[in-house]
Design a protein around this motif. Sequence first.
Motif, mmCIF file in Angstrom:
data_model
loop_
_atom_site.group_PDB
_atom_site.id
_atom_site.type_symbol
_atom_site.label_atom_id
_atom_site.label_comp_id
_atom_site.label_asym_id
_atom_site.label_seq_id
_atom_site.Cartn_x
_atom_site.Cartn_y
_atom_site.Cartn_z
ATOM 1 N N HIS A 111 0.647 -1.648 -0.085
ATOM 2 C CA HIS A 111 -0.499 0.409 0.186
ATOM 3 C C HIS A 111 1.052 1.382 -0.054
ATOM 4 N N GLY A 112 2.134 1.665 0.685
ATOM 5 C CA GLY A 112 3.249 2.777 1.038
ATOM 6 C C GLY A 112 3.463 2.172 -0.523
ATOM 7 N N ARG A 113 3.758 2.005 -1.000
ATOM 8 C CA ARG A 113 4.568 1.868 -2.448
ATOM 9 C C ARG A 113 3.106 2.503 -3.757
ATOM 10 N N ALA A 114 2.494 1.653 -3.494
ATOM 11 C CA ALA A 114 1.152 1.950 -3.941
ATOM 12 C C ALA A 114 0.692 3.853 -3.871
ATOM 13 N N ALA A 115 0.822 4.314 -2.798
ATOM 14 C CA ALA A 115 0.463 5.675 -2.627
ATOM 15 C C ALA A 115 1.650 6.208 -3.132
ATOM 16 N N LEU A 116 3.035 6.053 -2.916
ATOM 17 C CA LEU A 116 4.071 6.939 -3.670
ATOM 18 C C LEU A 116 3.499 6.793 -4.884
ATOM 19 N N GLU A 138 -4.372 6.841 -4.681
ATOM 20 C CA GLU A 138 -3.665 6.811 -3.647
ATOM 21 C C GLU A 138 -4.234 6.862 -1.780
ATOM 22 N N GLY A 139 -5.403 7.368 -2.128
ATOM 23 C CA GLY A 139 -6.185 7.543 -1.114
ATOM 24 C C GLY A 139 -6.567 5.931 -0.461
ATOM 25 N N LEU A 140 -7.361 5.053 -1.183
ATOM 26 C CA LEU A 140 -7.450 3.814 -0.541
ATOM 27 C C LEU A 140 -5.485 3.163 -0.165
ATOM 28 N N HIS A 148 -4.558 7.824 8.244
ATOM 29 C CA HIS A 148 -6.465 8.580 7.772
ATOM 30 C C HIS A 148 -6.060 9.767 7.484
ATOM 31 N N ARG A 149 -4.752 10.434 7.660
ATOM 32 C CA ARG A 149 -5.658 12.479 7.604
ATOM 33 C C ARG A 149 -5.673 12.403 6.243
ATOM 34 N N SER A 150 -4.285 11.708 5.629
ATOM 35 C CA SER A 150 -3.955 11.582 4.056
ATOM 36 C C SER A 150 -4.623 11.102 3.328
#
Length: 203
Positions: A111-116, A138-140, A148-150
């Motif tokens: 998930h972290g890499r997906a968001a990046l 990115e939000g998911l 949760h904030r980001s």
Amino acid sequence: GTAFLEETARVGDLAGVIGPLGSIQLLHEVATRYPRVPIVEQALFDLPDRLLIMTEGGLPTEVTERGVTPTDVRLMASAWNRDFVLLAPQSPLAPLAGLRLAVGLHQLGAHGRAALWAARIRAASPDHPLTDRLLYVEGLALSAERDHRSARRALRQVSRDAFAHDDGTRDRSVLQADASLALARIREARGDTQGAVEAYGST
């Protein structure tokens, strides 16, 4: 382009011998040896999807007997999408390859890499019609990382802002309702039961 087509035709003739996965891997190897003319670039863009199609409904027996799992194939597809984005960042296909990469990583649990990656592709093509989809993924992914904030920041943009569309207009995202639902789920996950009920009711 002619030499490339001739070589890929020969690979096609071998498909019955080396199997579906082997033929796709060999096609990718062949394509990476050629200059990035449009037909080669299109092939490199299409091949990750051909891998993923193999995983739908289960891999062929001849593939699983070699110890290959659907996760292995999805990881390969993600690696090829990443290579496409890195090696052809100016390609008009790069944003979609980047979206596929982010979605694939999210589905794989990275998930972290997906968001990046979603954020990186958005930054490279800020007015692209896929911007809202990248922001949604990115939000998911951020939500799955419990940031949760980001996640709320990204999903609120999708639910409220106007984005470029394929026809050149700017309007609300087609993912507006999905983003609102994801926001409600974040509230529920954080224990905000009343806020979640209100949010679910408004979606």
